[in-house]
Scaffold this motif. Structure first.
Motif, PDB file in Angstrom:
ATOM      1  N   ALA A 335       0.784  -1.126   0.108  1.00  0.00           N
ATOM      2  CA  ALA A 335      -0.256   0.030   0.201  1.00  0.00           C
ATOM      3  C   ALA A 335       0.883   1.344  -0.089  1.00  0.00           C
ATOM      4  O   ALA A 335       1.742   1.384   0.780  1.00  0.00           O
ATOM      5  N   ILE A 336       0.656   2.018  -1.198  1.00  0.00           N
ATOM      6  CA  ILE A 336       1.661   3.244  -1.214  1.00  0.00           C
ATOM      7  C   ILE A 336       0.418   4.627  -0.673  1.00  0.00           C
ATOM      8  O   ILE A 336      -0.624   4.729  -1.265  1.00  0.00           O
ATOM      9  N   PHE A 337       1.028   5.229   0.362  1.00  0.00           N
ATOM     10  CA  PHE A 337       0.193   6.052   0.722  1.00  0.00           C
ATOM     11  C   PHE A 337       1.042   7.566   0.430  1.00  0.00           C
ATOM     12  O   PHE A 337       1.920   7.951   0.940  1.00  0.00           O
ATOM     13  N   ASP A 338       0.312   8.509  -0.648  1.00  0.00           N
ATOM     14  CA  ASP A 338       0.940   9.550  -0.955  1.00  0.00           C
ATOM     15  C   ASP A 338       0.442  10.834   0.082  1.00  0.00           C
ATOM     16  O   ASP A 338      -0.666  10.628   0.865  1.00  0.00           O
ATOM     17  N   GLU A 339       1.158  11.727   0.026  1.00  0.00           N
ATOM     18  CA  GLU A 339       0.828  12.763   0.936  1.00  0.00           C
ATOM     19  C   GLU A 339       0.832  12.140   2.452  1.00  0.00           C
ATOM     20  O   GLU A 339      -0.362  12.621   3.020  1.00  0.00           O
ATOM     21  N   PRO A 367      -2.866   6.614  10.801  1.00  0.00           N
ATOM     22  CA  PRO A 367      -1.848   5.992  10.493  1.00  0.00           C
ATOM     23  C   PRO A 367      -1.898   4.602  11.199  1.00  0.00           C
ATOM     24  O   PRO A 367      -1.690   3.539  10.445  1.00  0.00           O
ATOM     25  N   GLU A 368      -2.409   4.570  12.411  1.00  0.00           N
ATOM     26  CA  GLU A 368      -2.361   3.134  13.161  1.00  0.00           C
ATOM     27  C   GLU A 368      -3.399   2.220  12.463  1.00  0.00           C
ATOM     28  O   GLU A 368      -3.134   0.952  12.326  1.00  0.00           O
ATOM     29  N   PHE A 369      -4.645   3.027  12.367  1.00  0.00           N
ATOM     30  CA  PHE A 369      -5.491   2.087  11.648  1.00  0.00           C
ATOM     31  C   PHE A 369      -5.397   1.460  10.436  1.00  0.00           C
ATOM     32  O   PHE A 369      -5.581   0.243  10.018  1.00  0.00           O
ATOM     33  N   LEU A 370      -4.581   2.349   9.480  1.00  0.00           N
ATOM     34  CA  LEU A 370      -4.159   2.072   8.256  1.00  0.00           C
ATOM     35  C   LEU A 370      -3.197   0.958   8.408  1.00  0.00           C
ATOM     36  O   LEU A 370      -3.104  -0.143   7.335  1.00  0.00           O
ATOM     37  N   ILE A 371      -2.115   0.899   9.113  1.00  0.00           N
ATOM     38  CA  ILE A 371      -1.252   0.026   9.313  1.00  0.00           C
ATOM     39  C   ILE A 371      -1.588  -1.356   9.963  1.00  0.00           C
ATOM     40  O   ILE A 371      -1.503  -2.364   9.332  1.00  0.00           O
ATOM     41  N   SER A 372      -2.746  -1.111  10.722  1.00  0.00           N
ATOM     42  CA  SER A 372      -3.513  -2.325  11.218  1.00  0.00           C
ATOM     43  C   SER A 372      -4.069  -3.192   9.999  1.00  0.00           C
ATOM     44  O   SER A 372      -4.454  -4.211  10.082  1.00  0.00           O
ATOM     45  N   CYS A 373      -4.651  -2.478   8.993  1.00  0.00           N
ATOM     46  CA  CYS A 373      -5.387  -3.123   7.902  1.00  0.00           C
ATOM     47  C   CYS A 373      -4.433  -3.856   7.304  1.00  0.00           C
ATOM     48  O   CYS A 373      -4.662  -5.057   6.814  1.00  0.00           O
ATOM     49  N   MET A 374      -3.170  -3.513   6.896  1.00  0.00           N
ATOM     50  CA  MET A 374      -2.084  -4.181   6.476  1.00  0.00           C
ATOM     51  C   MET A 374      -1.394  -5.262   7.196  1.00  0.00           C
ATOM     52  O   MET A 374      -0.904  -6.430   6.529  1.00  0.00           O
ATOM     53  N   ASP A 375      -1.782  -4.945   8.476  1.00  0.00           N
ATOM     54  CA  ASP A 375      -1.139  -6.273   9.531  1.00  0.00           C
ATOM     55  C   ASP A 375      -2.013  -7.419   9.268  1.00  0.00           C
ATOM     56  O   ASP A 375      -1.552  -8.328  10.131  1.00  0.00           O
ATOM     57  N   ARG A 376      -3.069  -7.322   8.806  1.00  0.00           N
ATOM     58  CA  ARG A 376      -3.890  -8.575   8.691  1.00  0.00           C
ATOM     59  C   ARG A 376      -3.320  -9.424   7.860  1.00  0.00           C
ATOM     60  O   ARG A 376      -3.684 -10.892   8.149  1.00  0.00           O
ATOM     61  N   VAL A 383       4.157  -1.071   3.893  1.00  0.00           N
ATOM     62  CA  VAL A 383       3.237   0.267   3.680  1.00  0.00           C
ATOM     63  C   VAL A 383       4.530   1.212   3.159  1.00  0.00           C
ATOM     64  O   VAL A 383       5.634   1.208   3.771  1.00  0.00           O
ATOM     65  N   ILE A 384       4.463   1.875   2.041  1.00  0.00           N
ATOM     66  CA  ILE A 384       5.193   3.148   1.760  1.00  0.00           C
ATOM     67  C   ILE A 384       4.320   4.385   1.751  1.00  0.00           C
ATOM     68  O   ILE A 384       3.312   4.822   1.595  1.00  0.00           O
ATOM     69  N   CYS A 385       5.202   5.076   2.792  1.00  0.00           N
ATOM     70  CA  CYS A 385       4.614   6.443   3.109  1.00  0.00           C
ATOM     71  C   CYS A 385       5.513   7.680   2.250  1.00  0.00           C
ATOM     72  O   CYS A 385       6.841   7.679   2.541  1.00  0.00           O
ATOM     73  N   LEU A 386       4.850   8.348   1.564  1.00  0.00           N
ATOM     74  CA  LEU A 386       5.397   9.443   0.637  1.00  0.00           C
ATOM     75  C   LEU A 386       5.071  10.689   1.533  1.00  0.00           C
ATOM     76  O   LEU A 386       3.849  11.243   1.700  1.00  0.00           O
ATOM     77  N   VAL A 387       6.339  11.111   1.918  1.00  0.00           N
ATOM     78  CA  VAL A 387       6.090  12.359   3.008  1.00  0.00           C
ATOM     79  C   VAL A 387       6.915  13.753   2.428  1.00  0.00           C
ATOM     80  O   VAL A 387       8.006  13.658   2.389  1.00  0.00           O
ATOM     81  N   GLY A 388       6.062  14.677   2.350  1.00  0.00           N
ATOM     82  CA  GLY A 388       6.255  15.978   2.200  1.00  0.00           C
ATOM     83  C   GLY A 388       6.946  16.660   3.363  1.00  0.00           C
ATOM     84  O   GLY A 388       5.970  16.823   4.277  1.00  0.00           O
ATOM     85  N   GLY A 389       8.273  17.411   3.374  1.00  0.00           N
ATOM     86  CA  GLY A 389       8.194  18.121   4.434  1.00  0.00           C
ATOM     87  C   GLY A 389       7.662  19.522   4.480  1.00  0.00           C
ATOM     88  O   GLY A 389       7.711  20.373   3.343  1.00  0.00           O
ATOM     89  N   GLY A 390       7.075  19.998   5.649  1.00  0.00           N
ATOM     90  CA  GLY A 390       6.651  21.380   5.740  1.00  0.00           C
ATOM     91  C   GLY A 390       5.291  21.395   4.775  1.00  0.00           C
ATOM     92  O   GLY A 390       4.913  22.515   4.373  1.00  0.00           O
ATOM     93  N   GLN A 391       4.538  20.229   4.644  1.00  0.00           N
ATOM     94  CA  GLN A 391       3.622  20.107   3.946  1.00  0.00           C
ATOM     95  C   GLN A 391       2.228  20.043   4.360  1.00  0.00           C
ATOM     96  O   GLN A 391       1.076  19.738   3.803  1.00  0.00           O
ATOM     97  N   LYS A 408       5.830   2.440  16.722  1.00  0.00           N
ATOM     98  CA  LYS A 408       6.577   2.236  18.016  1.00  0.00           C
ATOM     99  C   LYS A 408       5.550   1.485  19.048  1.00  0.00           C
ATOM    100  O   LYS A 408       6.099   0.980  19.981  1.00  0.00           O
ATOM    101  N   GLU A 409       4.213   2.148  19.351  1.00  0.00           N
ATOM    102  CA  GLU A 409       3.375   1.912  20.211  1.00  0.00           C
ATOM    103  C   GLU A 409       2.471   0.602  19.651  1.00  0.00           C
ATOM    104  O   GLU A 409       2.246  -0.237  20.709  1.00  0.00           O
ATOM    105  N   SER A 410       2.397   0.207  18.674  1.00  0.00           N
ATOM    106  CA  SER A 410       1.475  -0.593  18.356  1.00  0.00           C
ATOM    107  C   SER A 410       1.896  -1.900  17.329  1.00  0.00           C
ATOM    108  O   SER A 410       1.256  -2.996  17.427  1.00  0.00           O
ATOM    109  N   PHE A 411       2.866  -1.523  16.691  1.00  0.00           N
ATOM    110  CA  PHE A 411       3.259  -2.630  15.708  1.00  0.00           C
ATOM    111  C   PHE A 411       4.979  -2.780  15.751  1.00  0.00           C
ATOM    112  O   PHE A 411       5.557  -2.617  14.841  1.00  0.00           O
ATOM    113  N   PRO A 412       5.298  -3.476  16.850  1.00  0.00           N
ATOM    114  CA  PRO A 412       6.982  -3.435  17.164  1.00  0.00           C
ATOM    115  C   PRO A 412       7.551  -4.549  16.283  1.00  0.00           C
ATOM    116  O   PRO A 412       8.645  -4.470  16.136  1.00  0.00           O
TER     117      PRO A 412
END
Length: 657
Positions: A335-339, A367-376, A383-391, A408-412
């Motif tokens: 899953a590729i998450f843009d922005e 983010p936690e819920f979306l990761i949990s979907c893929m964790d199934r 999970v690929i997060c495309l992150v823009g700085g200052g956006q 860190k908290e839910s998917f160690p």
């Protein structure tokens, strides 16, 4: 790479059998061949063989322009001139869209093909059955790129001859010209179309240092996906970069490489940016219909839209599918998450789920819920997060911290891949790196951060300049602007009509231009700028010069929410009193009722600064900034609200028009 279906010296072409030439073209043509295309080739061959008997040079049929997903009908190199010829066999008129098309081809060569940078380039539109005119105008160009010339089959030879009398003393070494680099910089719309239709990221991206980094980033992400699958691991990858560096291009490259649902690496491209999703889906659908028509087929636009929606989806639809069945894993392993920086924090998500989705007990960030979907998935997932700085530009957007905190908290058990180059304040600086290092299973790969903007292909320093401008680093901004201004003009005016004229004077072919404003710019109405008027971003970005809803008309305006992740060739930014310069720092305001109210919350100040960062980094080739004069008789627009901002921008060195 052989970019043409047929290539020969002009002498060899004239001596060649027309049937053999057509046969070569047919063999190279990878699509269904319709009779009109075959007949058009025959007409072009016979005409050119009859008029080029005494010419020396090289001829190319169906010369590829990968960035645009198109081919030039005929390209001629004679002496020091490149003729870009577009034929409309059987046509008796010259349509503006066709003139823009042939101009676009010429611009592509001039801007992105090294061997053509200093050559004289002549776009010619041949409507073979148009009325013969003796007064075909061939005017000498100002910058080696001729204005498009219209002619018919009887005066094409005369046009070529006239051009050659105007251009003397030049010579193009064809071997060097063919071997010189092609360094395209497509818009995100062009890139999506090209990738979806089978081109690779190598075909449509530059080959200089910035694009080498882009290629390395794409390869690194692909290796992480393969490794995760082979080792049955779950991984999250942060691809970061300055505005316009190509983060979305990396994501689209992965998605199109694994577009088949039967592919084990089947991927989905997701974005919470509603306008971006709608625009890309519609662009793909329109392109699919147009390509089918060219091949003699017919696809209804509704069917085309349904098909492409599986490729690019709104992240909220993905989330809703995950809510519908809390045990079912998605069809995609990648899953590729843009922005991704715009994903909601816990409070925003909980409030939304309670009010809009009837989920009173929901207790996760987006983010936690979306990761949990893929964790199934029982075996592996990425999970690929495309992150823009200052956006981050809206309330509740979590930034990169929202994702790292969720891991860190839910998917160690998940592995983290990120760059150790996230030193800029827009990413949280050293604190972000420190947080990532504290998570077991973190891996740092420098190539996951894209440091060079490729959106503004005329200068890679635009993002740096905008950062310095907004950070009020005057000396640095002056120095950077002096380096980029020759190739990337930024002009300053107090008159919107002057800005409109400037935009139109700069753009050629179908180069897109438009007016952008802050979503808080509510006191521009006296100038005819209505920020609250509804604008359809699909029409604004995709429709042509004959549509009043398009950006070309310079009537409807787009805000940071409409343009984030997208770009235009030329922009006009109208700067309102919501973001005012003072020597002590920017003052932030929002308009409520009948007056401006000062913004004091640091979070809202950041969103507003980021909004202007987005607006100032949308133009690929140049921009004009309008700071209104103000009106002392209007209590909401006194001159003092605007003058200091104007003076600051002028002091930076922007050219005043």
């Amino acid at each position: 790479m052989n970019r043409a279906y047929y290539k020969n010296t002009i002498a060899g072409f004239c001596a060649d059998n027309p049937d053999q030439i057509v046969g070569k073209l047919v063999l190279e043509h990878n699509f269904a061949l319709i009779s009109t295309q075959r007949d058009a080739w025959v007409a072009q061959i016979l005409l050119l063989q009859s008029i080029l008997q005494n010419s020396d040079g090289t001829i190319y049929f169906e010369y590829s322009i990968p960035r645009m997903g198109k081919r030039i009908d005929v390209l001629l190199i004679i002496d020091g001139v490149i003729f870009v010829v577009e034929f409309k066999v059987g046509a008796s008129s010259f349509l503006r869209a066709d003139l823009d098309q042939v101009t676009d081809y010429a611009l592509d060569l001039r801007n992105f093909h090294e061997g053509s940078h200093s050559a004289h380039i002549v776009p010619i539109l041949v409507s073979t059955e148009s009325k013969s005119r003796e007064d075909v105008i061939v005017a000498p160009p100002q910058d080696a790129l001729f204005s498009p010339i219209c002619c018919n089959s009887t005066n094409l030879e005369k046009v070529i001859s006239r051009v050659l009398t105007l251009v003397t003393g030049n010579f193009i070494n064809v071997n060097h010209w063919e071997e010189s680099g092609y360094k395209p910089t497509p818009t995100i719309i062009e890139a999506t179309l090209a990738l979806y239709n089978g081109h690779s990221v190598v075909d449509i991206s530059r080959s200089d240092a910035g694009a080498i980094n882009l290629s390395k980033t794409s390869s690194s992400v692909a290796e992480i996906i393969e490794s995760s699958k082979a080792n049955k691991e779950k991984s999250i990858v942060f691809v970061t970069g300055v505005p316009g560096a190509g983060k979305t291009l990396v994501g689209l490259n992965i998605a199109t490489a694994h577009i088949d649902q039967d592919d084990e690496l089947y991927s989905v491209f997701l974005s919470g940016n509603g306008p971006l999703v709608a625009i890309l889906q519609e662009a793909l659908a329109r392109d699919k219909v147009a390509r089918a028509k060219q091949n003699g087929e017919k696809i209804k636009i509704g069917a085309a839209r349904s098909e492409v929606k599986a490729f690019i989806q709104n992240v909220h639809h993905f989330r809703d599918d995950g809510l519908a069945d809390l045990n079912k894993a998605p069809a995609e392993h990648v899953a590729i998450f843009d922005e991704a920086q715009r994903a909601w924090n816990k409070q925003q998500t909980v409030d939304f789920m309670k009010m809009k989705k009837g989920q009173p007990n929901f207790d996760q960030s987006e983010p936690e819920f979306l990761i949990s979907c893929m964790d199934r998935h029982k075996d592996w997932a990425v999970v690929i997060c495309l992150v823009g700085g200052g956006q981050e530009i809206n309330k509740g957007e979590a930034g990169i911290h929202g994702w790292s905190h969720a891991i860190k908290e839910s998917f160690p058990n998940w592995k983290i891949y990120a760059s150790d180059q996230l030193i800029d304040s827009e990413y949280g600086g050293a604190a972000t790196i420190s947080e990532l290092r504290s998570i077991q299973g973190s891996n740092f790969l420098p190539e996951l951060h894209l440091q060079t903007s490729m959106r503004s292909f005329r200068s890679e320093k635009v993002s740096l300049f905008v950062k310095q401008l907004l950070d009020m680093e005057l000396t640095e901004a002056q120095q950077t602007y002096s380096q980029l201004s020759q190739n990337y003009p930024i002009t300053l005016t107090r008159n919107l009509d002057s800005a409109r004229k400037w935009l139109k004077s700069q753009a050629r072919g179908s180069e897109r231009y438009g007016i952008v404003v802050s979503s808080q710019a509510e006191r521009l109405r006296p100038l005819g700028v209505h920020v609250k008027a509804p604008v359809n971003p699909v029409n604004w970005f995709l429709d042509g010069k004959d549509d009043v809803r398009s950006s070309y008309y310079l009537e409807d305006v787009a805000t940071e929410f409409h343009v984030q992740g997208l770009e235009l060739d030329w922009t006009c930014l109208v700067w309102d009193a919501d973001f005012r310069y003072t020597p002590e720092g920017w003052n932030n305001f929002s308009f409520r009722g009948n007056k401006w109210q000062k913004i004091n919350k640091s979070e809202r100040k950041m969103y507003q600064k980021n909004a202007y960062r987005v607006l100032l980094t949308r133009a690929r080739q140049g921009m004009v900034i309008v700071v209104p004069e103000g009106d002392n008789e209007d209590l909401t627009r006194p001159k003092s609200y605007y003058d200091k901002t104007y003076s600051y921008l002028a002091k930076v060195g922007l050219t005043v028009v």
